[in-house]
Structures are given as structure tokens and as C-alpha cells.
Design a protein around this motif. Structure first.
Motif, PDB file in Angstrom:
ATOM      1  N   GLU B  26       9.249  -6.555 -34.283  1.00 21.80           N
ATOM      2  CA  GLU B  26       7.955  -5.521 -34.584  1.00 21.80           C
ATOM      3  C   GLU B  26       7.464  -6.276 -35.843  1.00 21.80           C
ATOM      4  OE1 GLU B  26       8.963  -2.232 -31.437  1.00 21.80           O
ATOM      5  OE2 GLU B  26       9.509  -1.872 -33.199  1.00 21.80           O
ATOM      6  N   HIS B  29       5.880  -9.605 -35.833  1.00 23.56           N
ATOM      7  CA  HIS B  29       4.997  -9.267 -34.930  1.00 23.56           C
ATOM      8  C   HIS B  29       3.613  -8.724 -35.311  1.00 23.56           C
ATOM      9  CE1 HIS B  29       2.481  -8.284 -31.487  1.00 23.56           C
ATOM     10  NE2 HIS B  29       2.988  -9.008 -30.842  1.00 23.56           N
ATOM     11  N   SER B  33       0.311 -11.068 -35.819  1.00 24.10           N
ATOM     12  CA  SER B  33      -1.013 -11.232 -35.163  1.00 24.10           C
ATOM     13  C   SER B  33      -1.979 -11.295 -36.190  1.00 24.10           C
ATOM     14  CB  SER B  33      -1.027 -10.100 -34.551  1.00 24.10           C
ATOM     15  OG  SER B  33      -0.008  -9.184 -33.287  1.00 24.10           O
ATOM     16  N   ARG B  43      -1.589 -17.565 -28.668  1.00 22.96           N
ATOM     17  CA  ARG B  43      -0.161 -18.072 -28.623  1.00 22.96           C
ATOM     18  C   ARG B  43       0.065 -19.503 -27.639  1.00 22.96           C
ATOM     19  NH1 ARG B  43       4.531 -17.146 -26.016  1.00 22.96           N
ATOM     20  NH2 ARG B  43       3.646 -17.203 -23.998  1.00 22.96           N
ATOM     21  N   ASP B  69      10.453 -12.651 -29.007  1.00 29.34           N
ATOM     22  CA  ASP B  69       9.138 -11.745 -28.278  1.00 29.34           C
ATOM     23  C   ASP B  69       8.220 -11.484 -29.541  1.00 29.34           C
ATOM     24  OD1 ASP B  69       9.725 -11.285 -25.691  1.00 29.34           O
ATOM     25  OD2 ASP B  69      10.784  -9.873 -26.283  1.00 29.34           O
ATOM     26  N   GLY B  70       8.187 -11.073 -30.919  1.00 28.00           N
ATOM     27  CA  GLY B  70       7.573 -10.828 -32.120  1.00 28.00           C
ATOM     28  C   GLY B  70       7.585 -12.441 -32.300  1.00 28.00           C
ATOM     29  N   SER B  71       7.304 -13.174 -31.912  1.00 27.73           N
ATOM     30  CA  SER B  71       7.074 -14.488 -33.144  1.00 27.73           C
ATOM     31  C   SER B  71       6.166 -14.977 -32.054  1.00 27.73           C
ATOM     32  CB  SER B  71       8.191 -15.437 -33.133  1.00 27.73           C
ATOM     33  OG  SER B  71       9.221 -15.908 -31.918  1.00 27.73           O
TER      34      SER B  71
END
Lengths: 151, 384
Positions: B26, B29, B33, B43, B69-71
Motif C-alpha cells: 500500500e 501504491h 499513484s 497504468r 497490486d501496488g506497483s
């Protein structure tokens, strides 16, 4: 809200590291005869301690072991005063302790070990030092108790 | 065909001593972001992801897999790199090389660390030789203290000289909203702080932080469409040193000296002090902020304290160093070298707001780590 953490636990994952041929000979000589071995590069003629197979700068194999002195000169020095977990034991390493680089006579690089700091005022860069050995020696770097100033 | 490459934007977390509200994924992320938001990319626009940290701080070894998921790396080419303290700067150099190859137009480069999750010194020790180094070694602080001891002995440099570097960096950090320690300190406070390893005291040393940084590298095909003022990369160099700590010659940082001379030569820099407008120096402790300026060739050996006391490296000086505050106030280790890259680019792009140096045309960033080794990048407002 309460933010939680999860511990990795108190388990250990022990490793068994190879010391190699020259390293093993160095540690055995230390244990059995309280003597230091170095190794000489056939190209640049530099003597390294501890002995290892390759001279990095020349990228040459080395195989000429030479005896070097257990006396030398202190070339860098600090006293470790903050405590941290020693990954080798899993316990907090006892502090303070003297730590320094010693240029052993007859050797071109330095050797790192504990430095006796009973008399801090004598421990200075440029000071002459000698290795003090433990009575019971097991074939590892702890066979040397520490280096002490002889000046 | 080799392409010219620019940094077109970046994102950072607000670095802190501990972020219990997010896990590593997280945290990553958050930085990603912010980088996408700043560059107005999604993305889908990213062709390649390069991610890195120092595994032994979290004890999670496949960060490229675990963090997907975060990258934003799901079903994309993803590469992981780890080179110790230089991880972040190696990531930046890799982003440059991969985009320069012409095979990828846009690379998202991510460095991160959650240093709060383990004992930093214990983890650093595991990077060193188990037979010959670990018995006596005490991580970065112990190793750097050896360097400082030699420097003081050679040139009569004092702890007060080093404290002046800390005063500068902690002051600069107050202008950087992402910095971890945003509070000024005085020379007296530095000198009175607890001794860690003589002569290095608590305030001479960086903290350990939780944080992440993401930087977008783009080829000349798209860079000017993404950013109004891209930070063009003029060159990058790196140098590694020997196997054991006791092999290192502590008379100057030889890897930095060697890497910088190649970089200056590549980029046509003849007088670095005059020609370079700002440096983001990976300087984890105060004495490095003196000795390493000499290794960079900014002044003669032993003269760095005078340079720093004269204010040459302060904001408004001839060559400001660490306008972001640098590493002494902020150190999420795997991100730290990449933050230097992001901050150097921000200075070229003119987006640093509270810590902007005026009229930056040429910026430089460095990385430091491992057995005293160095990474460097040089950026320009002009296309190379």
C-alpha cells in the motif's frame, strides 16, 4: 483505530557458510600456532589478509601464502556505543567496544578486529598494536581476543 | 537505436519513522499513484516496471511478485533490482538504460523501504561477509565512523565542521513537505546528541524511515508530451569497490571520485562547482557532506569544511546541496537513491516550490552504499 503488527516469531534460520581452502588454512594457523597468514598476488605483489583466491584489482588467482606479523599499526578506529541486534547470535551485541582496522606488518590491506579500550587515551590512529589471543581457540576470528596498543 | 531519456515526473510518500496504517504494498501504491497523477499517465501507458528495496529489512524476498497490486505491474514486464544502499540510484540508472535502449518508451521506477519493520543495523550486517566482516562490523554507522576517523586524522576536521552540514540539511528539509524530520537543529544540539560510534553522534546520522518513491522515465518520443520541462539525463556512471570492509582505503571515497570524473568527462563538465547548479547527494551522515565533496572534485582535499562554512552549499549559495534536506532528515533506504534522482529532476523542472533553487539548468544526484560504492546521474534542462 488500533493498528496491528505481526511478529515473525522467535524462530531461527541457521546458515552454514563455506570458509574456503585459504580461509580454512588461515583460521587453523591462528588456532594452532597463533600466527597470521596472508596471500600474495603474483601480478601486483600485494599481500592480503585474510587470504582469498582472487586479487580483485588484478583479477588474478593467488596461491602464495606468506606469514605476516601479529603486530601492526592502527589505521582507522571507532568505539561502537549504540546497541543493536547481532544477526550472528540473535542477541543484542554488548557495547561499548573498540573496533578498528589494523595494518599488520608485512601486509598491504588491513585487518579488522576488536580494539582494547581499557585506556581510551592510548587508542589513536597511528598507534602500534598487537594481537592478544584467547587461551581456548576454536578456529574462528574469536580466537583473537582483541588488539591492544603497545606504545 | 539508443534514445535520449528524460525524467518526466515523480511521486513520493510523506516519509515517516513508522507507517502502521499501510503495509509495504500500500505504501508503494501511494508513491505510484502520485507519480501517475503528476504525469497524467495511467497504468496502461507504462511499458515497464523496475522496482527495488533491500530485502533483508523486511525479510520478504520477491518484492516484484508480492507488490504487484501496488506497483501496477500486473501482466507487465517487471524487474527487481537490489544493490544495497545504492538500490534507489541503481534503479534510476536502470530506468535510464532500459528506456535508452529503445525497447521501452515509458518506464515506471519504484524504490521503497519499511525500515520500521526490523533492526536496521542487524539487517545491514547481513549484507556483509559472514566469516570475515560480521564479527566486529556495526552496520553503516560503524563503517562510516571508520571513514570519519581517518578524515579527521588526516585534515584536522572537527565534529563542529560536520555539525554545520547537519544544520544545513535539517533546515532545508523544513521546506520539503515529504521530508521525515522537519525541524531545524543547532550546532550545539548536534554536538550534544548521544555518541553512537566515535565521532558520529545521533544527529550526525540519518534516521530510518518508512517511505516510497516512484519516478517516470520517458524516451524522447514522448517525454515532451508528458512534461512541459523534462529533466533530460545527460549521463550516468557507477563504481563498486572491494570484497571486505578491511580492503577499503578510507582516504577519500574512491568510487565517487572515479565515477564523477567519468561522468564529468561524458557530459563535458570541466568545472563542476561552477557549472552544476544543484546536487542531491546521498549523504547518510554529516562527515560525508564534507569528505565526499572533495572526492567529487568540488574543492581540494581538506578544504570542504571551509566551503560549507562559507555557505557555498547553502540555499542561495553557488552550489546548493540537498535542497530537499537530503538523507540526514529522510532515509527509507531502498527509496533514498531514487529520491535523490526525483529531487534533482524536480529542480530542473522548476517544481520544488518551498525548496526550489533558482535557475537550475544542470543537476546531479548520487547514490552511496555497500562496501563504499557510488552511483551518479547528471541531468540538464537542455536535450543532450
Amino acid at each position: 483505530m488500533e493498528l496491528l503488527t505481526k511478529s515473525s516469531g522467535e524462530t531461527e534460520q541457521p546458515f552454514r557458510y563455506s570458509v574456503g581452502k585459504w580461509g580454512s588454512q588461515f583460521l587453523q594457523e591462528l588456532r594452532d600456532h597463533k600466527k597470521f597468514l596472508g596471500i600474495r598476488c603474483p601480478q601486483c605483489k600485494k599481500v592480503y589478509v585474510p587470504p582469498r583466491q582472487v586479487c580483485g584489482p588484478c583479477f588474478q588467482r593467488m596461491d602464495e601464502l606468506v606469514e605476516i606479523s601479529d603486530h601492526g599499526t592502527l589505521v582507522a578506529f571507532t568505539i561502537i556505543r549504540f546497541s543493536f541486534i547481532d544477526p550472528e547470535t540473535g542477541f543484542t551485541r554488548p557495547v561499548p567496544y573498540g573496533y578498528g582496522l589494523i595494518q599488520l606488518d608485512g601486509c598491504d590491506n588491513t585487518f579488522q578486529h576488536f580494539i582494547n579500550i581499557e585506556d581510551e587515551s592510548k587508542v589513536k590512529i597511528g598507534a602500534r598494536v598487537r594481537a592478544v589471543f584467547n587461551e581456548k581457540r576454536k578456529g574462528n576470528l574469536l580466537d583473537i581476543k582483541y588488539f591492544e596498543v603497545t606504545d | 537505436m539508443a534514445k535520449r531519456v528524460a525524467v518526466v515526473g515523480s511521486g513520493q510518500t510523506h516519509h515517516k519513522s513508522q507507517r502502521l496504517d499501510v503495509n509495504g504494498v500500500e505504501l508503494i501504491h501511494e508513491a505510484v499513484s502520485r507519480a501517475l497523477e503528476e504525469t497524467h499517465l495511467t497504468r496502461d501507458d507504462i511499458d515497464l516496471i523496475i522496482i527495488g528495496n533491500m530485502d533483508h529489512f523486511e525479510g520478504i524476498n520477491y518484492v516484484d511478485m508480492w507488490s504487484i497490486d501496488g506497483s501496477g505491474g500486473l501482466m507487465k514486464p517487471t524487474i527487481k533490482l537490489t544493490t544495497g544502499g545504492t538500490t534507489g540510484s541503481t534503479l534510476a540508472i536502470a530506468g535510464y538504460h532500459m528506456v535508452a535502449s529503445g525497447l521501452f518508451n515509458v518506464a515506471l521506477v519504484i524504490g521503497w523501504e519499511k525500515n520500521s519493520e526490523s533492526d536496521t543495523t542487524a539487517a545491514i550486517n547481513t549484507a556483509f561477509d559472514p566469516v570475515w566482516d560480521r564479527l566486529t562490523f556495526a552496520g553503516a554507522i560503524g563503517g562510516l565512523a571508520l571513514e570519519a576517523s581517518v578524515y579527521m586524522h588526516n585534515y584536522g576536521v572537527t565534529e563542529k565542521d560536520a555539525a554545520r552540514v547537519v544544520v544545513r540539511d535539517r533546515k532545508n528539509a523544513c521546506g520539503n513537505p515529504y521530508a521525515h524530520l522537519r525541524k531545524e537543529v543547532t550546532i550545539e544540539e548536534v554536538l550534544k546528541s548521544p555518541m553512537l560510534c566515535d565521532p558520529v553522534k545521533l544527529l550526525d546520522m540519518c534516521p530510518r524511515s518508512d517511505g516510497a518513491c516512484a519516478v517516470v522515465f520517458a524516451s524522447e518520443e514522448v517525454a515532451e508530451k508528458i512534461a512541459d520541462t523534462p529533466a533530460w539525463i545527460w549521463g550516468a556512471t557507477n563504481r563498486h569497490l572491494y570484497t571486505f570492509i578491511n580492503d577499503v582505503d578510507f582516504h577519500g571515497l574512491h568510487s565517487l571520485k572515479n565515477a564523477s570524473r567519468e561522468l564529468y568527462q561524458k557530459c563535458g563538465i570541466k568545472e563542476p562547482l561552477k557549472e552544476i547548479d544543484v546536487i542531491e547527494l546521498y549523504q547518510p551522515y554529516s562527515f560525508g557532506g564534507l569528505l565526499w565533496l572533495e572526492s567529487l572534485g568540488l574543492c581540494k582535499d581538506g578544504e570542504a569544511p571551509q566551503l560549507v562554512w562559507d555557505g557555498v552549499t547553502d540555499m542561495g549559495g553557488e552550489l546548493p546541496i540537498n535542497p530537499s534536506g537530503g538523507v540526514i532528515p529522510t532515509n527509507p533506504i531502498g527509496a533514498t537513491g531514487l529520491i535523490r534522482c526525483a529531487e534533482a529532476a524536480i529542480q530542473i523542472m522548476g517544481k520544488a516550490e518551498g525548496h526550489q533553487v533558482s535557475d537550475v539548468n544542470i543537476a546531479m544526484s548520487t547514490g552511496f552504499g555497500g562496501c563504499m560504492w557510488s552511483d551518479m546521474l547528471l541531468y540538464g534542462k537542455e536535450k543532450p
